[in-house]
Design a protein around this motif. Structure first.
Motif, PDB file in Angstrom:
ATOM      1  N   LEU A 138     -11.445  -6.035   5.635  1.00 38.60           N
ATOM      2  CA  LEU A 138     -10.400  -6.498   4.729  1.00 38.60           C
ATOM      3  C   LEU A 138     -10.687  -6.089   3.290  1.00 38.60           C
ATOM      4  O   LEU A 138      -9.810  -5.555   2.590  1.00 38.60           O
ATOM      5  CB  LEU A 138     -10.242  -8.015   4.834  1.00 38.60           C
ATOM      6  N   SER A 139     -11.906  -6.336   2.832  1.00 38.95           N
ATOM      7  CA  SER A 139     -12.241  -6.000   1.437  1.00 38.95           C
ATOM      8  C   SER A 139     -12.183  -4.499   1.193  1.00 38.95           C
ATOM      9  O   SER A 139     -11.729  -4.043   0.136  1.00 38.95           O
ATOM     10  CB  SER A 139     -13.623  -6.546   1.078  1.00 38.95           C
ATOM     11  N   SER A 140     -12.613  -3.711   2.184  1.00 41.48           N
ATOM     12  CA  SER A 140     -12.573  -2.253   2.036  1.00 41.48           C
ATOM     13  C   SER A 140     -11.132  -1.750   2.005  1.00 41.48           C
ATOM     14  O   SER A 140     -10.784  -0.887   1.191  1.00 41.48           O
ATOM     15  CB  SER A 140     -13.331  -1.585   3.186  1.00 41.48           C
ATOM     16  N   ALA A 141     -10.298  -2.285   2.887  1.00 42.70           N
ATOM     17  CA  ALA A 141      -8.889  -1.863   2.935  1.00 42.70           C
ATOM     18  C   ALA A 141      -8.179  -2.188   1.623  1.00 42.70           C
ATOM     19  O   ALA A 141      -7.375  -1.391   1.118  1.00 42.70           O
ATOM     20  CB  ALA A 141      -8.183  -2.531   4.112  1.00 42.70           C
ATOM     21  N   ARG A 142      -8.463  -3.348   1.056  1.00 44.96           N
ATOM     22  CA  ARG A 142      -7.835  -3.719  -0.210  1.00 44.96           C
ATOM     23  C   ARG A 142      -8.280  -2.791  -1.341  1.00 44.96           C
ATOM     24  O   ARG A 142      -7.460  -2.338  -2.150  1.00 44.96           O
ATOM     25  CB  ARG A 142      -8.171  -5.171  -0.541  1.00 44.96           C
ATOM     26  N   ALA A 143      -9.573  -2.514  -1.409  1.00 42.47           N
ATOM     27  CA  ALA A 143     -10.072  -1.622  -2.456  1.00 42.47           C
ATOM     28  C   ALA A 143      -9.476  -0.236  -2.325  1.00 42.47           C
ATOM     29  O   ALA A 143      -9.084   0.394  -3.324  1.00 42.47           O
ATOM     30  CB  ALA A 143     -11.604  -1.558  -2.403  1.00 42.47           C
ATOM     31  N   ILE A 144      -9.373   0.261  -1.091  1.00 40.30           N
ATOM     32  CA  ILE A 144      -8.817   1.601  -0.875  1.00 40.30           C
ATOM     33  C   ILE A 144      -7.344   1.646  -1.251  1.00 40.30           C
ATOM     34  O   ILE A 144      -6.870   2.620  -1.848  1.00 40.30           O
ATOM     35  CB  ILE A 144      -9.026   2.028   0.596  1.00 40.30           C
ATOM     36  N   ASN A 145      -6.585   0.586  -0.916  1.00 37.97           N
ATOM     37  CA  ASN A 145      -5.164   0.583  -1.254  1.00 37.97           C
ATOM     38  C   ASN A 145      -4.937   0.525  -2.768  1.00 37.97           C
ATOM     39  O   ASN A 145      -3.982   1.123  -3.280  1.00 37.97           O
ATOM     40  CB  ASN A 145      -4.461  -0.582  -0.565  1.00 37.97           C
ATOM     41  N   VAL A 146      -5.796  -0.198  -3.480  1.00 39.53           N
ATOM     42  CA  VAL A 146      -5.715  -0.187  -4.943  1.00 39.53           C
ATOM     43  C   VAL A 146      -6.010   1.216  -5.461  1.00 39.53           C
ATOM     44  O   VAL A 146      -5.319   1.735  -6.348  1.00 39.53           O
ATOM     45  CB  VAL A 146      -6.690  -1.218  -5.555  1.00 39.53           C
ATOM     46  N   LEU A 147      -7.050   1.838  -4.899  1.00 46.97           N
ATOM     47  CA  LEU A 147      -7.389   3.213  -5.295  1.00 46.97           C
ATOM     48  C   LEU A 147      -6.223   4.156  -5.039  1.00 46.97           C
ATOM     49  O   LEU A 147      -5.854   4.960  -5.915  1.00 46.97           O
ATOM     50  CB  LEU A 147      -8.626   3.671  -4.522  1.00 46.97           C
ATOM     51  N   ARG A 148      -5.607   4.080  -3.858  1.00 50.91           N
ATOM     52  CA  ARG A 148      -4.504   4.979  -3.533  1.00 50.91           C
ATOM     53  C   ARG A 148      -3.301   4.757  -4.454  1.00 50.91           C
ATOM     54  O   ARG A 148      -2.624   5.716  -4.845  1.00 50.91           O
ATOM     55  CB  ARG A 148      -4.093   4.790  -2.075  1.00 50.91           C
ATOM     56  N   THR A 149      -3.053   3.498  -4.804  1.00 50.53           N
ATOM     57  CA  THR A 149      -1.941   3.214  -5.710  1.00 50.53           C
ATOM     58  C   THR A 149      -2.174   3.854  -7.070  1.00 50.53           C
ATOM     59  O   THR A 149      -1.261   4.449  -7.655  1.00 50.53           O
ATOM     60  CB  THR A 149      -1.759   1.695  -5.857  1.00 50.53           C
ATOM     61  N   LEU A 150      -3.406   3.747  -7.590  1.00 52.97           N
ATOM     62  CA  LEU A 150      -3.730   4.362  -8.879  1.00 52.97           C
ATOM     63  C   LEU A 150      -3.684   5.888  -8.785  1.00 52.97           C
ATOM     64  O   LEU A 150      -3.262   6.561  -9.737  1.00 52.97           O
ATOM     65  CB  LEU A 150      -5.109   3.894  -9.345  1.00 52.97           C
ATOM     66  N   LEU A 151      -4.078   6.437  -7.633  1.00 55.21           N
ATOM     67  CA  LEU A 151      -3.970   7.884  -7.442  1.00 55.21           C
ATOM     68  C   LEU A 151      -2.507   8.318  -7.462  1.00 55.21           C
ATOM     69  O   LEU A 151      -2.160   9.343  -8.068  1.00 55.21           O
ATOM     70  CB  LEU A 151      -4.623   8.298  -6.124  1.00 55.21           C
ATOM     71  N   ASP A 152      -1.646   7.554  -6.781  1.00 55.09           N
ATOM     72  CA  ASP A 152      -0.215   7.883  -6.772  1.00 55.09           C
ATOM     73  C   ASP A 152       0.376   7.836  -8.175  1.00 55.09           C
ATOM     74  O   ASP A 152       1.328   8.576  -8.499  1.00 55.09           O
ATOM     75  CB  ASP A 152       0.542   6.911  -5.863  1.00 55.09           C
ATOM     76  N   MET A 153      -0.185   6.974  -9.014  1.00 51.88           N
ATOM     77  CA  MET A 153       0.308   6.875 -10.392  1.00 51.88           C
ATOM     78  C   MET A 153      -0.194   8.020 -11.266  1.00 51.88           C
ATOM     79  O   MET A 153       0.369   8.276 -12.333  1.00 51.88           O
ATOM     80  CB  MET A 153      -0.130   5.536 -11.001  1.00 51.88           C
ATOM     81  N   GLY A 154      -1.251   8.709 -10.815  1.00 46.35           N
ATOM     82  CA  GLY A 154      -1.712   9.880 -11.557  1.00 46.35           C
ATOM     83  C   GLY A 154      -3.156   9.873 -11.996  1.00 46.35           C
ATOM     84  O   GLY A 154      -3.577  10.766 -12.745  1.00 46.35           O
TER      85      GLY A 154
END
Length: 247
Positions: A186-202
């Motif tokens: 759970l903690s890893s999935a949340r961290a990765i999704n935050v990372l992916r969101t910031l990547l999508d933002m640029g």
């Protein structure tokens, strides 16, 4: 009764003992003085003062050719001082950045949401998981995405900062038979999704990483619901990129 010669011999013997005691004490005092001089010189990072202090200590200890104490070369002293100066400047720069982050959070109405600390050049920003995710879920909510947009606006202002996104849970086990095997998932999935969101933002992918830490390093004991909510969090750890010439 001791005769005169015997008394004189005894006094001379006592005098030798006193002389030995004085020599030992003076040696100890000299070593303590050398230690304090070194500490003082290292706290003041001027090259000249540092070099002069080293030379003074070496002269006081009788350092010369053939001595068992190796004399520091000037370039080695300069390298040590440069490293101390660089580290101090880095910490001061990170402290200034942290002060800017606090003003940024206040200007965006996030003072109660985004907390943190700055220690030894490392800035840790703390955001409750409840403002980003639904309970037991790793999908970012629309409100959470708005908050991450603010974080993106902050991060792009400082491209020299590496970002490590860290996910944390409380100690409560995940639901049996659910998507997540345990709190590590759970903690890893949340961290990765935050990372992916910031990547999508640029965000530059070379400066961001993600880490899941489950219920490790809790901020508070997991004994009350309030404490468990505080321990469920996402941290953004900022460290200045080290750029050195390779020689």
């Amino acid at each position: 009764m001791l005769d005169r010669k015997e008394r004189q011999k005894a006094m001379e013997s006592d005098g030798d003992d006193h002389a030995i005691w004085l020599i030992t004490t003076s040696d100890l005092s000299l070593l303590l003085l050398a230690c304090f001089v070194l500490l003082f010189s290292m706290s003041s990072v001027e090259k000249g003062m540092f070099s002069d202090s080293i030379n003074s200590v070496q002269q006081a200890l009788g350092v010369g050719e053939g001595s068992r104490i190796v004399r520091l070369k000037d370039e080695k002293v300069g390298s040590v001082v440069d490293e101390v100066m660089y580290r101090r400047q880095l910490v001061e720069a990170q402290n200034r950045l942290y002060a800017e982050v606090r003003l940024f959070a206040q200007s965006r109405g996030m003072s109660d949401i985004l907390t943190g600390s700055s220690e030894d050049g490392k800035i840790t920003l703390n955001m409750p998981a409840g403002v980003l995710f639904e309970p037991g879920n790793d999908s970012i909510t629309p409100e959470g995405r708005k908050l991450l947009q603010h974080m993106y606006d902050l991060f792009v202002r400082h491209p020299d900062q590496d970002i490590n996104v860290r996910g944390f849970t409380d100690s409560s086990p995940t639901a049996p038979g659910g998507r997540f095997r345990d709190n590590w998932d759970l903690s890893s999935a949340r961290a990765i999704n935050v990372l992916r969101t910031l990547l999508d933002m640029g965000i530059d992918p070379h400066r961001i990483t993600a880490t899941g830490l489950a219920d490790m390093n809790p901020l508070f004991p997991n004994t009350t619901e309030e404490n468990r909510a505080r321990n469920r969090r996402v941290e953004f750890v900022l460290e200045r990129q080290i750029m050195r010439d390779n020689k």
